[in-house]
Scaffold this motif. Structure first.
Motif, PDB file in Angstrom:
ATOM      1  N   ILE A  10      65.305  13.553  23.217  1.00 61.80           N
ATOM      2  CA  ILE A  10      65.522  15.004  23.210  1.00 61.80           C
ATOM      3  C   ILE A  10      65.081  15.620  24.532  1.00 61.80           C
ATOM      4  N   LEU A  11      63.924  15.207  25.020  1.00 59.23           N
ATOM      5  CA  LEU A  11      63.445  15.736  26.308  1.00 59.23           C
ATOM      6  C   LEU A  11      64.422  15.390  27.425  1.00 59.23           C
ATOM      7  N   SER A  12      64.986  14.193  27.382  1.00 54.96           N
ATOM      8  CA  SER A  12      65.969  13.783  28.379  1.00 54.96           C
ATOM      9  C   SER A  12      67.226  14.638  28.289  1.00 54.96           C
ATOM     10  N   ILE A  13      67.681  14.887  27.061  1.00 49.77           N
ATOM     11  CA  ILE A  13      68.860  15.736  26.863  1.00 49.77           C
ATOM     12  C   ILE A  13      68.592  17.146  27.371  1.00 49.77           C
ATOM     13  N   LEU A  14      67.428  17.679  27.038  1.00 48.26           N
ATOM     14  CA  LEU A  14      67.082  19.029  27.495  1.00 48.26           C
ATOM     15  C   LEU A  14      67.004  19.091  29.017  1.00 48.26           C
ATOM     16  N   ARG A  15      66.425  18.069  29.626  1.00 48.48           N
ATOM     17  CA  ARG A  15      66.301  18.028  31.088  1.00 48.48           C
ATOM     18  C   ARG A  15      67.681  17.945  31.739  1.00 48.48           C
ATOM     19  N   SER A  16      68.573  17.113  31.183  1.00 47.85           N
ATOM     20  CA  SER A  16      69.903  16.987  31.776  1.00 47.85           C
ATOM     21  C   SER A  16      70.702  18.261  31.567  1.00 47.85           C
TER      22      SER A  16
END
Length: 127
Positions: A75-81
C-alpha cells in the motif's frame, strides 16, 4: 499535517512520542523494512525525517484495518507511486481493491463499536 520543516530530523524517541507508538514497534517496522530510518548517527542511533513521520502516520492508520505488514508495504508503495506520477491500471485497480477492503473493515469496526456501546448501556442500566 505537520508544521515542522520537511528537512528536520528526530530520534526514535521523539518519533515514538509524536505518534504514540512504542520504541519497540518502530524498531520492528524498521527491521521488517516498513519504516527504515532515514539515517543513523555515528553512534548507530536511528534518525527519522518528517517524511518518515508521515509514513508512520499512514502505517498507524492501516493497522486497525487488519492489513498485514506485507500488505502495508504494498500500500505504501502504491501511495508513493501515485504521488509521483499517474498510477498504472494495475496499481489503480489494486488501490481500488484496498480502498474497498478498508471501507468494509471500517464498517465492521463501526458495527462492533455499536455492539460494545449497547453492552455498556445494558450494564449501566443494570446497576
Amino acid at each position: 499535517m505537520s508544521t515542522r520543516p520537511s528537512n528536520t530530523t528526530m530520534h526514535i524517541g521523539e518519533l515514538a512520542e509524536r505518534t504514540s507508538l512504542s520504541l519497540r514497534t518502530i524498531r520492528h517496522y524498521d527491521e521488517v523494512g516498513l519504516l527504515p530510518a532515514t539515517a543513523r548517527t555515528e553512534g548507530g542511533f536511528r534518525v527519522y525525517s518528517e517524511d518518515d513521520f508521515e509514513r508512520l502516520t499512514v502505517i498507524k492508520a492501516m493497522k486497525p484495518l487488519g492489513f498485514s505488514l506485507e500488505e502495508m508495504a504494498e500500500i505504501l508503495s502504491i501511495l508513493r507511486s501515485h504521488e509521483g506520477a499517474v498510477a498504472g491500471t494495475e496499481a489503480a485497480g489494486r488501490r481500488d481493491d484496498i480502498l474497498e477492503r478498508a471501507i468494509h473493515q471500517r464498517a465492521k469496526m463501526a458495527r462492533n463499536l455499536a455492539q460494545a456501546d449497547e453492552f455498556i448501556q445494558t450494564l449501566s442500566r443494570s446497576t
